[in-house]
Design an enzyme around this catalytic site. Structure first.
Site, mmCIF file in Angstrom:
data_model
loop_
_atom_site.group_PDB
_atom_site.id
_atom_site.type_symbol
_atom_site.label_atom_id
_atom_site.label_comp_id
_atom_site.label_asym_id
_atom_site.label_seq_id
_atom_site.Cartn_x
_atom_site.Cartn_y
_atom_site.Cartn_z
ATOM 1 N N SER A 42 0.837 -1.192 0.000
ATOM 2 C CA SER A 42 0.000 0.000 0.000
ATOM 3 C C SER A 42 0.869 1.237 0.000
ATOM 4 O O SER A 42 1.810 1.344 0.794
ATOM 5 C CB SER A 42 -0.906 0.018 1.234
ATOM 6 O OG SER A 42 -1.568 1.257 1.342
ATOM 7 N N VAL A 50 15.462 4.351 4.394
ATOM 8 C CA VAL A 50 16.559 5.327 4.460
ATOM 9 C C VAL A 50 17.661 4.882 3.513
ATOM 10 O O VAL A 50 17.623 3.810 2.947
ATOM 11 C CB VAL A 50 17.090 5.455 5.897
ATOM 12 C CG1 VAL A 50 16.017 5.994 6.801
ATOM 13 C CG2 VAL A 50 17.596 4.111 6.417
ATOM 14 N N LYS A 81 31.622 1.472 -2.416
ATOM 15 C CA LYS A 81 32.021 1.368 -1.013
ATOM 16 C C LYS A 81 33.134 0.340 -0.881
ATOM 17 O O LYS A 81 32.989 -0.807 -1.318
ATOM 18 C CB LYS A 81 30.810 0.959 -0.164
ATOM 19 C CG LYS A 81 31.106 0.772 1.316
ATOM 20 C CD LYS A 81 29.851 0.347 2.049
ATOM 21 C CE LYS A 81 30.147 0.010 3.498
ATOM 22 N NZ LYS A 81 28.951 -0.521 4.196
ATOM 23 N N GLN A 156 41.748 -7.919 -7.520
ATOM 24 C CA GLN A 156 40.963 -8.569 -6.457
ATOM 25 C C GLN A 156 40.288 -7.550 -5.548
ATOM 26 O O GLN A 156 40.232 -7.726 -4.339
ATOM 27 C CB GLN A 156 41.886 -9.470 -5.642
ATOM 28 C CG GLN A 156 42.672 -10.467 -6.473
ATOM 29 C CD GLN A 156 43.765 -11.133 -5.681
ATOM 30 O OE1 GLN A 156 43.518 -11.688 -4.605
ATOM 31 N NE2 GLN A 156 44.988 -11.108 -6.189
ATOM 32 N N LEU A 336 12.884 -7.129 7.845
ATOM 33 C CA LEU A 336 12.620 -6.665 9.203
ATOM 34 C C LEU A 336 11.595 -7.524 9.920
ATOM 35 O O LEU A 336 11.595 -7.593 11.156
ATOM 36 C CB LEU A 336 12.144 -5.207 9.173
ATOM 37 C CG LEU A 336 13.115 -4.199 8.565
ATOM 38 C CD1 LEU A 336 12.494 -2.798 8.567
ATOM 39 C CD2 LEU A 336 14.445 -4.199 9.299
ATOM 40 N N GLU A 345 27.541 -2.235 10.623
ATOM 41 C CA GLU A 345 28.193 -3.173 9.715
ATOM 42 C C GLU A 345 27.339 -3.529 8.495
ATOM 43 O O GLU A 345 27.613 -4.497 7.785
ATOM 44 C CB GLU A 345 28.648 -4.453 10.431
ATOM 45 C CG GLU A 345 29.834 -4.250 11.351
ATOM 46 C CD GLU A 345 31.165 -4.051 10.620
ATOM 47 O OE1 GLU A 345 31.173 -4.126 9.388
ATOM 48 O OE2 GLU A 345 32.185 -3.825 11.308
#
Length: 503
Positions: A42, A50, A81, A156, A336, A345
């Site tokens: 919905s 976030v 990252k 690598q 969740l 982490e």
């Protein structure tokens, strides 16, 4: 022959990152009319949504879907990252880096970590990061993908992404719908169960529409509409080790460093994250409501932003822990709804990913065999518990004594597994990866050293190498890392050249 008991209808309850990752995987593998997949969500129900930071395992998921990486980065306004910077965790004023990828190279069958510990014991080096290309690259705000050279650190390079979670869900929705997944808009008003087995048989929307299914995947977030509200599965509360039970998130305009890292800064009552995306910074403060109010936490976050706020704060309340079963009857909880520890982490998307991959590995028919369900639950419990212990290490191993929050964490009893891991390391610096747990020996070593846990000695096997040769090899490794970093382009220059978002 076909299996007459195969699943004909799969219903995913909830969208967001977990719902659309699940839908994408099912759309990719359940082809040729094997089953009908429907996702119910919905627009009126928000998601946590976030800015998300990931770990390198996300590349496995992307390859599984056959995604074009440049297209993925553009459409999610992502950055790359190489690891995580931890600021003020060991003590205020101290920073260390947890890199993706190894330190140095193992030699003579002995871990590189042991050679570095010997070098440090000799008083010759204490910069562990100089032996990691990811760390050196992050320090210099550089990035490149691995170039395929087998004998070079540049061949690598392990990396992950930082992306806009809302755009990621949209990207995967487009992918899923192109592969036959049906999206159904609407709020669920009630859930129906079989009178004998207790299995969920259908959900009814507020509009009165009934959606039937054989397998239901609960991606409804913390509330766990099916796994908890309907099936009463139960929850393991880990608040005695993980104090943070709230987070406030707020994006802001770009400012400050655009290095390819997520920054985690320890604060008086929790910690703050900073995630650079192409179009904004993702910020948040995970904290303990026992030690600081929501208003104080928000004020602390606002005082640390590198740019102007772009939205109202998003307050997130949670209980750290996991469901007692991730799979109950014909309901599998992913994301969740299955559990949440906190975002430290960057492991939350990994837990979605591994929940999906284990579901595919244990994919049921309508018999829903207990042995397969039990094995799925055991493997997921192992994943959650080992990640939990790694996260606890960051809070336990600290010299901070500036607030009651840190005093409690420093002195608290910890799980036996973590105690054993610390005791083993304190002896000769040995650390082992247990049964394919997520975080490997490099990750444990980085955090042990970064948080100030140093062993009494080192693996005596390193003394088999001639001291002159040992010193020469260590110097060569450091030099190769430095020279490799020199040829890497700047992080944002790489994005502009290959995968800049439009607009």
């Amino acid at each position: 022959m076909t299996n007459d008991h195969r699943l004909r209808r799969i219903v995913i309850v909830g969208g967001g990152t977990s719902g659309w990752m699940t839908a994408a995987a099912l759309g990719r593998f359940l082809k040729d009319g094997y089953t009908k997949v429907t996702l119910v969500e919905s627009e009126a129900i928000g998601t946590v949504g976030v800015g998300e930071s990931t770990i390198p395992q996300i590349n496995i998921f992307n390859r599984m879907l056959g995604l074009d990486e440049n297209d993925f980065v553009k459409k999610t306004k992502a950055t790359f990252k190489l690891g995580i910077d931890f600021v003020d965790w060991q003590r205020i004023g101290h920073t260390y880096h947890h890199p993706f990828g190894p330190y140095g190279v193992d030699m003579e069958g002995v871990s590189f970590h042991a050679y570095w510990l010997k070098l440090r014991a000799m008083g010759l080096d204490d910069d562990l990061g100089a032996y990691s290309l990811q760390t050196v690259g992050a320090r210099q705000s550089k990035f490149m993908r691995p170039n395929g050279q087998a004998n070079s650190p540049l061949g690598q390079i392990a990396y992950a992404f930082q992306f806009d979670a809302g755009l990621y869900a949209k990207f995967l929705r487009d992918y899923s719908e192109a592969r036959g997944v049906t999206r159904q808009e609407g709020k669920i008003a009630s859930v129906q169960q079989d009178g004998q087995s207790g299995h969920v048989t259908s959900v009814t929307l507020e509009s009165g529409q009934v959606i039937e299914g054989d397998l239901f995947i609960d991606c409804s977030g913390f509330r766990g509409l099916l796994i908890e509200q309907t099936l009463k599965t139960g929850y393991e509360d880990w608040s005695q080790w993980l104090l943070n039970d709230r987070a406030v998130a707020m994006p802001c305009t770009l400012g400050g460093s655009m290095s390819p890292v997520t920054r985690a800064t320890a604060r008086p009552h929790g910690w703050q994250w900073r995630i650079p995306l192409q179009h904004r910074l993702g910020n948040g403060y995970a904290y303990s409501s026992q030690h600081v109010s929501d208003d104080e936490a928000l004020a602390d976050l606002l005082s640390q932003l590198d740019g102007e706020p772009l939205a109202d704060p998003n307050l997130i309340r949670f209980t750290p822990g996991r469901r007692k079963k991730s799979w109950n009857g014909n309901v599998v909880a992913i994301g969740l709804s299955a559990g949440f520890m906190e975002p430290l982490e960057s492991q939350s998307i990994y837990l979605i990913q591994v929940g999906i991959s284990r579901l595919l590995a244990h994919f049921p028919d309508r018999h829903f065999r207990a042995a397969e369900i039990d094995r799925y639950n055991r493997t997921m419990a192992f994943e959650y518990e080992k990640i939990r212990d790694f996260i606890i290490l960051h809070f336990k191993a600290t010299a901070r004594n500036d607030t009651p929050y840190w005093n409690y964490l420093r002195e608290m009893p910890i799980p036996d597994y973590l105690t054993d891991k610390i005791d083993l390391f304190k002896g000769s610096g040995r650390v082992f990866r247990e049964n394919d747990e997520l975080f490997n020996d490099t990750s444990w070593f980085a955090v042990f050293i970064g948080q100030g846990i140093f062993p009494d000695g080192y693996d005596p096997m390193v003394d088999n190498m001639d001291e002159g040769l040992f010193k020469a090899r260590m110097a060569e490794i450091k030099s190769v890392i430095a020279k490799s970093a020199e040829v890497m382009p700047g992080h944002m220059a790489f994005i502009r050249e290959n995968c800049a978002a439009e607009g």
